[in-house]
Scaffold this active site. Structure first.
Site, PDB file in Angstrom:
ATOM      1  N   HIS A  18      40.970  23.218  45.224  1.00 30.68           N
ATOM      2  CA  HIS A  18      41.178  24.450  45.503  1.00 30.68           C
ATOM      3  C   HIS A  18      40.108  25.444  45.458  1.00 30.68           C
ATOM      4  O   HIS A  18      39.231  25.474  44.588  1.00 30.68           O
ATOM      5  CB  HIS A  18      42.380  25.103  44.565  1.00 30.68           C
ATOM      6  CG  HIS A  18      42.795  26.503  44.889  1.00 30.68           C
ATOM      7  ND1 HIS A  18      43.189  27.051  45.995  1.00 30.68           N
ATOM      8  CD2 HIS A  18      42.913  27.677  43.762  1.00 30.68           C
ATOM      9  CE1 HIS A  18      43.382  28.332  45.976  1.00 30.68           C
ATOM     10  NE2 HIS A  18      43.366  28.703  44.670  1.00 30.68           N
TER      11      HIS A  18
ATOM     12  N   ASN B  74      39.594  32.702  49.289  1.00 31.84           N
ATOM     13  CA  ASN B  74      40.312  31.972  48.692  1.00 31.84           C
ATOM     14  C   ASN B  74      41.692  32.089  49.498  1.00 31.84           C
ATOM     15  O   ASN B  74      42.151  33.134  49.637  1.00 31.84           O
ATOM     16  CB  ASN B  74      40.651  32.407  47.089  1.00 31.84           C
ATOM     17  CG  ASN B  74      42.181  31.771  46.608  1.00 31.84           C
ATOM     18  OD1 ASN B  74      42.694  31.125  47.011  1.00 31.84           O
ATOM     19  ND2 ASN B  74      41.960  32.129  45.224  1.00 31.84           N
TER      20      ASN B  74
ATOM     21  N   CYS C 107      49.102  28.553  44.766  1.00 32.51           N
ATOM     22  CA  CYS C 107      48.114  27.853  45.079  1.00 32.51           C
ATOM     23  C   CYS C 107      48.118  26.224  45.263  1.00 32.51           C
ATOM     24  O   CYS C 107      47.270  25.724  45.837  1.00 32.51           O
ATOM     25  CB  CYS C 107      46.688  28.463  44.664  1.00 32.51           C
ATOM     26  SG  CYS C 107      46.448  30.067  44.692  1.00 32.51           S
TER      27      CYS C 107
HETATM   28  O1  UT7 Z   1      43.779  30.941  43.349  1.00 26.98           O
HETATM   29  C1  UT7 Z   1      43.962  31.297  42.121  1.00 26.98           C
HETATM   30  C2  UT7 Z   1      43.751  32.700  41.824  1.00 26.98           C
HETATM   31  N1  UT7 Z   1      42.514  33.366  41.466  1.00 26.98           N
HETATM   32  C3  UT7 Z   1      41.296  32.784  40.937  1.00 26.98           C
HETATM   33  O2  UT7 Z   1      41.169  31.670  40.840  1.00 26.98           O
HETATM   34  C4  UT7 Z   1      40.235  33.849  40.145  1.00 26.98           C
HETATM   35  C5  UT7 Z   1      39.614  33.072  38.908  1.00 26.98           C
HETATM   36  N2  UT7 Z   1      38.706  34.199  38.456  1.00 26.98           N
HETATM   37  C6  UT7 Z   1      37.753  34.545  38.972  1.00 26.98           C
HETATM   38  O3  UT7 Z   1      37.306  33.815  40.046  1.00 26.98           O
HETATM   39  C7  UT7 Z   1      36.686  35.488  38.213  1.00 26.98           C
HETATM   40  O4  UT7 Z   1      37.213  35.734  37.179  1.00 26.98           O
HETATM   41  C8  UT7 Z   1      36.565  36.777  39.335  1.00 26.98           C
HETATM   42  C9  UT7 Z   1      35.669  36.466  40.275  1.00 26.98           C
HETATM   43  C10 UT7 Z   1      38.114  37.158  39.807  1.00 26.98           C
HETATM   44  C11 UT7 Z   1      35.710  37.860  38.312  1.00 26.98           C
HETATM   45  O5  UT7 Z   1      34.637  37.347  37.898  1.00 26.98           O
HETATM   46  P1  UT7 Z   1      34.016  37.643  36.525  1.00 26.98           P
HETATM   47  O6  UT7 Z   1      32.774  37.207  36.222  1.00 26.98           O
HETATM   48  O7  UT7 Z   1      35.402  36.981  35.599  1.00 26.98           O
HETATM   49  O8  UT7 Z   1      33.861  39.101  36.334  1.00 26.98           O
HETATM   50  P2  UT7 Z   1      34.671  40.507  35.396  1.00 26.98           P
HETATM   51  O9  UT7 Z   1      36.325  40.365  36.026  1.00 26.98           O
HETATM   52  O10 UT7 Z   1      34.411  40.085  34.135  1.00 26.98           O
HETATM   53  O11 UT7 Z   1      34.272  41.659  35.951  1.00 26.98           O
HETATM   54  C12 UT7 Z   1      32.713  41.929  35.485  1.00 26.98           C
HETATM   55  C13 UT7 Z   1      32.299  43.359  36.018  1.00 26.98           C
HETATM   56  C14 UT7 Z   1      33.399  44.307  35.694  1.00 26.98           C
HETATM   57  O12 UT7 Z   1      32.630  45.493  35.376  1.00 26.98           O
HETATM   58  P3  UT7 Z   1      32.261  45.848  33.882  1.00 26.98           P
HETATM   59  O13 UT7 Z   1      33.490  46.273  33.188  1.00 26.98           O
HETATM   60  O14 UT7 Z   1      31.514  44.733  33.192  1.00 26.98           O
HETATM   61  O15 UT7 Z   1      31.406  47.289  34.074  1.00 26.98           O
HETATM   62  C15 UT7 Z   1      34.163  44.676  36.730  1.00 26.98           C
HETATM   63  O16 UT7 Z   1      34.754  46.054  36.976  1.00 26.98           O
HETATM   64  O17 UT7 Z   1      32.321  43.099  37.560  1.00 26.98           O
HETATM   65  C16 UT7 Z   1      33.115  44.479  38.059  1.00 26.98           C
HETATM   66  N3  UT7 Z   1      33.704  43.984  39.441  1.00 26.98           N
HETATM   67  C17 UT7 Z   1      33.069  43.995  40.456  1.00 26.98           C
HETATM   68  N4  UT7 Z   1      31.796  44.755  40.793  1.00 26.98           N
HETATM   69  C18 UT7 Z   1      31.604  44.804  42.037  1.00 26.98           C
HETATM   70  C19 UT7 Z   1      34.909  43.174  39.423  1.00 26.98           C
HETATM   71  N5  UT7 Z   1      35.046  43.076  40.793  1.00 26.98           N
HETATM   72  C20 UT7 Z   1      34.082  43.645  41.287  1.00 26.98           C
HETATM   73  C21 UT7 Z   1      33.485  43.649  42.620  1.00 26.98           C
HETATM   74  N6  UT7 Z   1      32.317  44.132  42.987  1.00 26.98           N
HETATM   75  N7  UT7 Z   1      34.168  43.145  43.632  1.00 26.98           N
END
Ligand code: UT7
Length: 317
Positions: free
Chosen positions: A244, A274, A110
């Protein structure tokens, strides 16, 4: 000798995919995606190619700069996955744009657009090029796992471009890295060599979202703060922070730590998702076309991603 941005361009696929469209085949919903990421829709390749997007963005940038194709000495394309492993996308786009010069692809994740600007600066400083076309073209829809709700909802496809030439606009450019491949990784095709001892299966993009999130907020803030202090600038001395576009919460986290108002932190993540290295030049082009990058305007670019690595540039228009 530094460089100056002479013109910008961008291109998005026509297919709009909303959060509701994703909820039709994934266990997700608009509420989760929009509150956790700020993304409401993204553009995804359908009948276009990555090459056609790159060509359109490059054409727009040349027109915006008022630079003829024959004036371009070098083309750099930042991409994590071009149409082919070889030749480079930077070579393939040249016939459509009327270019005939050396071209190469750069994979800086990125951070690729900022990495490409740095290479362009070096080519200008060495006297090997006077004007370059720099394009970031990304199609993450091609290697996202569309059954994995934790990654595929985040990404979109796009191309952004800039024509650069001799000048003093790029005041500084810096990089940092923390090699951690397990946090964000996508494999190349496995190949079928009969001699490979341990052939790897093809693998979609895998990401530890929270690890990238923590890395992004802490590094982006520190990198920007270091850039400001190296140039004896206050946060409000910068007109726009073009970061970004990975997550609206990351943008807000950096902005509030810098204590600057929201107008200085433009964003388009709600419309594009993204798009890896294309986010920065696409947003830059949107600002430019809105007439916001006036002479004297000071902009900080900052991106982070696979590696993990970050890049920060201070630019004056
Ligand atoms: O370009 C560089 C590449 N990437 C990034 O910059 C990404 C950086 N990270 C992020 O933006 C965030 O960490 C995410 C958006 C990827 C995830 O957000 P989060 O607040 O860190 O969520 P999480 O991974 O802790 O997941 C929380 C919950 C989980 O469920 P449980 O275990 O709490 O029951 C996930 O399974 O949200 C669930 N979950 C979803 N639920 C509905 C994960 N993805 C989804 C989804 N829809 N799409």
């Amino acid at each position: 000798m530094s460089l100056k941005i002479l013109g910008t361009g961008s291109a998005l696929p026509k297919k709009v995919v909303t959060n509701d469209d994703l909820a039709a085949f994934l266990d997700t919903n608009d509420e989760w995606i929009s509150t956790r990421t700020g993304i409401r829709e993204r553009r995804v390749l359908s009948d276009e190619t990555l090459q056609s997007l790159a060509e359109q963005a490059g054409k727009n940038a040349l027109e915006c700069a008022g630079v003829a194709p024959e004036e371009i000495d070098f083309v750099l394309v930042s991409t994590v996955q071009a149409e082919t492993l070889s030749p480079a996308l930077a070579c393939d786009i040249q016939p459509a744009l009327g270019l005939k010069c050396m071209g190469m692809d750069i994979n800086g994740g990125c951070t690729g657009f900022i990495a490409a600007l740095s290479v362009a600066e070096g080519l200008i400083a060495s006297g090997r090029a006077k004007k370059l076309l720099v394009i970031s073209a990304e199609a993450l829809s091609r290697f996202a796992d569309w059954t994995d709700r934790s990654t595929c909802v985040l990404f979109g496809d796009a191309a952004g471009a800039a024509v650069v030439g001799e000048g003093e606009g790029l005041r500084d450019i810096r990089f940092a890295s923390e090699p951690r491949r397990e946090v964000l990784c996508a494999s190349t095709p496995p190949g079928n060599s009969p001699f490979a001892v341990d052939p790897k299966p093809a693998q979609y993009l895998k990401m530890q979202g929270q690890e990238v999130y923590k890395f992004a907020v802490s590094h982006s803030f520190k990198d920007i703060r270091d850039m400001l202090s190296a140039h004896e600038l206050q946060p409000e001395d910068v007109d726009f922070y073009v970061l970004h576009q990975a997550n609206m919460r990351i943008l807000e986290g950096v902005r509030t730590r810098l204590k600057v108002d929201a107008e200085r932190f433009p964003h388009n993540i709600e419309r594009t998702g993204n798009t890896s290295s294309a986010t920065v030049p696409v947003l830059l082009d949107e600002l430019n076309r809105a007439g916001k990058l006036k002479p004297g305007c000071r902009v900080i670019l900052n991106a982070f991603g696979a590696g993990l690595c970050t890049g920060t540039a201070l630019i004056e228009f």
